[in-house]
Design an enzyme around this catalytic site. Structure first.
Site, PDB file in Angstrom:
ATOM      1  N   CYS A  36       0.649  -1.108   0.174  1.00  0.00           N
ATOM      2  CA  CYS A  36       0.030  -0.049  -0.006  1.00  0.00           C
ATOM      3  C   CYS A  36       0.654   1.242  -0.021  1.00  0.00           C
ATOM      4  O   CYS A  36       0.399   2.340   0.278  1.00  0.00           O
ATOM      5  CB  CYS A  36      -1.052  -0.005   1.084  1.00  0.00           C
ATOM      6  SG  CYS A  36      -2.060  -1.437   1.012  1.00  0.00           S
ATOM      7  N   HIS A  45      -2.004   8.033   6.246  1.00  0.00           N
ATOM      8  CA  HIS A  45      -2.648   6.848   5.703  1.00  0.00           C
ATOM      9  C   HIS A  45      -4.023   6.673   6.223  1.00  0.00           C
ATOM     10  O   HIS A  45      -4.861   6.307   5.133  1.00  0.00           O
ATOM     11  CB  HIS A  45      -1.685   5.590   5.953  1.00  0.00           C
ATOM     12  CG  HIS A  45      -1.778   4.467   5.207  1.00  0.00           C
ATOM     13  ND1 HIS A  45      -1.719   4.418   3.791  1.00  0.00           N
ATOM     14  CD2 HIS A  45      -1.698   3.397   5.176  1.00  0.00           C
ATOM     15  CE1 HIS A  45      -1.920   3.341   3.449  1.00  0.00           C
ATOM     16  NE2 HIS A  45      -1.896   2.484   4.129  1.00  0.00           N
ATOM     17  N   HIS A  50      -9.853   2.604   0.770  1.00  0.00           N
ATOM     18  CA  HIS A  50      -8.411   2.182   0.569  1.00  0.00           C
ATOM     19  C   HIS A  50      -7.931   1.797  -0.805  1.00  0.00           C
ATOM     20  O   HIS A  50      -8.817   0.652  -1.289  1.00  0.00           O
ATOM     21  CB  HIS A  50      -7.997   1.169   1.555  1.00  0.00           C
ATOM     22  CG  HIS A  50      -6.291   1.184   1.779  1.00  0.00           C
ATOM     23  ND1 HIS A  50      -5.726   1.530   0.669  1.00  0.00           N
ATOM     24  CD2 HIS A  50      -5.873   0.518   2.731  1.00  0.00           C
ATOM     25  CE1 HIS A  50      -4.574   1.252   1.104  1.00  0.00           C
ATOM     26  NE2 HIS A  50      -4.336   0.656   2.421  1.00  0.00           N
TER      27      HIS A  50
END
Lengths: 366, 258
Positions: free
Chosen positions: A128, A259, A293
Site C-alpha cells: 500500500c 494513511h 483504501h
C-alpha cells in the site's frame, strides 16, 4: 525556497474513481464532506483497470514536453487483477491455458505504447506504499538526470480476489471507514487511478505558485508480514529521512495527510508516530473515509489532494472521524479557516511493514 | 557514475538446475542444506550468506531492490484455490498474506533485519537489471550505505512454467529436470556499496556503467532474461550486459574486476 537539487515540481495531476471523475470533484467532496452512499458490505464497483488508467492519464499528457523520452513509473499492488483472476479461474477449471495472464510489466507496456511514452518505464509494487514509492522513484530518476520528466501512474481495482482476501484477514469494516475513531472497525476498499507529471523545480519558469516534492523517505519495519510495528519505528524512520532530505525539523510541518485506513493497528501506529515526532500538533487529516483504501493508488491520489491543501490553505476534516480516540492529536474534525501551509507531510504504510513519506511545499514564482 | 559502486558478494540459485546453487562470489554459501525448502527459505538463506560479516549498523540501513516478472502469481494461485474450495467459505488468510509482489522482499527484511528502503520492480525481461541499476543509483546518491540488488522469481507449476524457459512446454521441463525443492524458483542477489563501505573486505568488482534507457515500446512477453545474464556477468567477474526489457526500457550493466 526548497533545495533545487531535490525539489521536484508536480506539474499536473489527475485522479479518477468509480464515483469521482477528477481531482477537482474529489477535492470538493472532501471539503464538503459529501461522501457517496456506500458501505463496506457493498464495496464500490470496480472498473476496468485500463479504462481507469487511461482516464487518469489523459488530462496530464498535454503537459508532457517530450513524450518519446518521458519516463513512466507504474504503481500497483495487483495490476490488472480482473484479468489475472479470469486466468486463474481458467487454470483452476483445467482449461487449456497456453499463456500467462497480463502481468504488471505487460500492463505497463500497453499503457506506454498507447500513450507514446518512450522513456524508461517500469512498475513498482510495495504493497500500500506503492503510490508513494512510484512518486519517490520518479523523483529519484529526475534528480539523477536519467530523465527530464516522468509520468507517475498508480492504479488498482477491487475484485472478488482482493475483497475475499481482506475479508479473510477480518480487516474490512462492518459499516463505513472511520479512521482514528473510537468506533473504527476496519477499512473499506476502493478502486482508483491517479497520474501526475514530475519535473525538476525551476523557480524561474513558472508564473504561478506550484506544488513541489522537497523530501522523501522509505523504510521497512522488518517485523511482521501484515501488522505494523506498534512502536511505529519504520514510519518514524521514513519521516525522518524525508525531513532530513528537505533540510527541515519536525516543527516545520504544518499539516499531515495520514494513511488512515481505519484499522485498529494502522491508526494506533500512526498516532504513535505523530505523537513521537510532532510535539507542536500539526493538523492531521485523511480521505479514506471518502474513497476507501485504494491500495496501490492511495499514496498518489492522496498526495495530489494534499497538494490542494497547500494551494488553498485548507485542511478538510478526516472523513469518517466522529469521536476521536486520540484527543491529544490535532485530528481535524471540522473545517477551519484557511491559513498558510508551508510544508505538508504525506505518509503511507503497507503489508510487510513498508513505509514511505513525502514532504510537499508550495513554491512561489520569482 | 561519479562515486564508484562496487560489488562485494553475490549468490545465485535455480532449482530447475542440478546442483541448484549456481554460483557464489565473495562468500561461502555453496549448497542448500534444508531437507525441504520453500522459495522464501531459499531466498533468506541466500541473502544471509550474502550479508555474512556485514555490521548490524550497515544492515540496519541497507536497501533492498529486487526485480520480478511474475511477482506473486505463484501465491495468487494458491489463494485463489483456497477461495474456490469449500464453496468459497474459507479463503486462506495465510495464503492472502503472500499475494503481493513485495512479499518475498519483505520476508528478507525480517530475516536480515533490513530497515532501509525496499522497492520491487517489474520491467519484463529487464526486471532484475532494472533493480540492479536503480539500487546502484540509490547507493551512488548516498540514499543507502549498501544495497542488496537482484531478481527473484517463483515459478508456478502447470501452464505458466513455460515462462521460465520460453518456448519449452512445462511437461518437457518436468520430465527432464528433477525438482530439488518444494517450489521452483530462481534467485540472484548481489551486495553492492561504495568502495570503502565494508571496512577490511575488498570489493570483487566495480560497476563502471549502470544505466537505463528507453527503447521501442513493443515486443512479446518474456521471462526475466536479465536473471540469466546477471548470473553470467557476476560469474565472469567482469563484462557487460545489455537487456531490452520490452516494456520501453533498456538496461546496461558493466562490471570491472578488481
Amino acid at each position: 525556497m526548497p533545495n533545487p537539487d531535490h525539489a521536484m515540481e508536480i506539474v499536473t495531476g489527475s485522479a479518477v474513481t468509480p464515483e469521482f471523475s477528477s481531482i477537482h470533484a474529489l477535492w470538493t467532496a472532501w471539503q464538503t464532506g459529501c461522501r457517496p452512499e456506500w458501505k463496506a458490505t457493498d464495496t464500490p464497483a470496480s472498473m476496468d483497470w485500463h479504462h481507469l488508467v487511461a482516464e487518469a492519464l489523459r488530462p496530464i499528457l498535454s503537459q508532457v514536453r517530450d513524450a518519446p523520452r518521458c519516463g513512466v513509473i507504474l504503481a500497483t499492488t495487483k495490476g490488472n487483477i480482473a484479468e489475472i483472476e479470469a486466468w486463474m479461474a481458467a487454470v483452476r477449471q483445467g482449461r487449456n491455458v497456453d499463456r500467462l495472464p497480463e502481468l504488471m510489466s505487460e500492463s505497463l507496456n500497453i499503457v506506454a505504447r498507447r500513450f507514446g511514452l518512450g522513456g524508461p518505464c517500469y512498475g513498482v509494487s510495495t504493497a500500500c506504499t506503492s503510490g508513494l514509492t512510484a512518486l519517490i522513484e520518479a523523483g529519484e530518476l529526475v534528480a539523477s538526470s536519467v530523465v527530464a520528466e516522468a509520468v507517475v501512474v498508480a492504479a488498482d481495482t477491487i475484485t472478488g480476489f482482493t475483497r475475499d482476501g481482506f475479508k479473510s484477514l477480518k480487516a474490512l469494516a462492518k459499516t463505513n471507514c472511520h479512521p482514528f475513531d473510537k468506533n473504527r472497525d476496519g477499512l473499506v476498499l476502493g478502486s482508483a487511478a491517479a497520474a501526475c507529471l514530475l519535473r525538476r523545480f525551476d523557480p524561474g519558469s513558472r508564473p504561478e505558485r506550484t506544488v513541489s516534492l522537497v523530501g522523501w523517505g522509505m523504510s521497512a519495519d522488518a517485523m511482521h508480514r501484515t501488522a505494523p510495528d506498534r512502536a511505529a519505528g519504520g514510519l518514524i524512520r521514513a519521516i525522518r529521512s524525508a525531513l532530513s532530505m528537505a533540510g527541515l525539523g519536525p516543527e516545520a510541518i504544518d499539516a499531515v495527510v495520514l494513511h488512515g485506513t481505519g484499522t485498529r493497528y494502522n491508526d494506533e501506529m500512526e498516532a504513535t508516530a505523530m505523537r513521537t515526532l510532532f510535539s507542536h500538533r500539526p493538523a492531521l487529516s485523511g480521505i479514506k473515509g471518502l474513497i476507501g483504501h485504494t491500495l496501490g493508488a492511495a499514496g498518489l491520489i492522496e498526495t495530489l489532494l494534499a497538494g490542494q491543501c497547500l494551494t488553498t490553505g485548507m485542511v478538510p476534516p478526516m472523513v469518517g472521524l466522529q469521536q476521536t480516540e486520540y484527543p491529544d492529536l490535532n485530528l481535524v474534525i471540522q473545517s477551519g479557516p484557511a491559513r498558510p501551509i508551508k510544508y505538508l507531510l504525506k505518509t503511507a504504510s503497507g503489508f510487510g511493514g513498508l513505509n514511505a513519506a513525502v514532504i510537499l511545499s508550495q513554491t512561489e514564482p520569482e | 557514475m561519479n562515486t564508484p559502486v562496487c560489488l562485494y558478494a553475490w549468490v545465485s540459485l535455480d532449482t530447475d538446475r542440478i546442483p541448484p546453487v549456481l554460483g557464489c562470489g565473495g562468500g561461502t554459501w555453496q549448497s542448500i542444506e534444508r531437507p525441504t525448502t520453500k522459495a522464501s527459505n531459499l531466498a533468506c538463506d541466500a541473502a544471509q550468506a550474502l550479508m555474512a560479516g556485514v555490521t548490524p549498523t550497515l544492515r540496519d540501513n541497507s536497501g533492498l531492490f529486487i526485480g520480478s516478472t511474475t511477482g506473486s502469481l505463484h501465491d495468487d494461485l494458491e489463494f485463489d484455490n483456497s477461495r474456490a474450495a469449500d464453496g468459497g467459505q474459507y479463503p486462506s488468510p495465510n495464503a492472502f498474506r503472500r499475494t503481493l509482489p513485495s512479499t518475498l522482499a519483505t520476508e528478507l527484511t525480517m530475516d536480515l533485519g533490513l530497515h532501509g528502503p525496499v522497492v520491487v520492480y517489474a520491467a519484463g525481461a529487464a526486471s532484475a537489471a532494472v533493480a540492479c541499476v536503480r539500487g546502484a543509483e540509490y547507493v551512488r546518491r548516498g540514499m543507502v550505505p549498501m544495497a542488496i540488488v537482484g531478481g527473484m522469481e517463483i515459478w508456478t507449476d502447470g501452464p505458466p512454467a513455460g515462462l521460465a524457459e520460453p518456448g519449452v512446454p512445462a511437461e518437457a521441463i518436468a520430465s527432464t529436470q528433477r525438482r530439488a525443492t518444494d517450489e521452483r524458483c530462481q534467485i540472484v542477489l548481489a551486495l553492492i556499496g561504495p568502495a570503502d563501505s565494508r571496512g577490511d573486505q575488498r570489493p570483487i568488482g566495480k560497476f563502471t556503467q549502470a544505466r537505463l534507457g528507453g527503447s521501442d515500446i513493443h515486443a512479446p512477453r518474456q521471462a526475466d532474461r536479465s536473471l540469466g545474464l546477471l548470473v553470467d556477468l557476476l560469474a565472469a567477474g567482469q563484462g557487460q550486459m545489455v537487456v531490452d526489457g520490452a516494456v520501453g526500457i533498456k538496461a546496461w550493466l558493466e562490471l570491472q574486476r578488481l
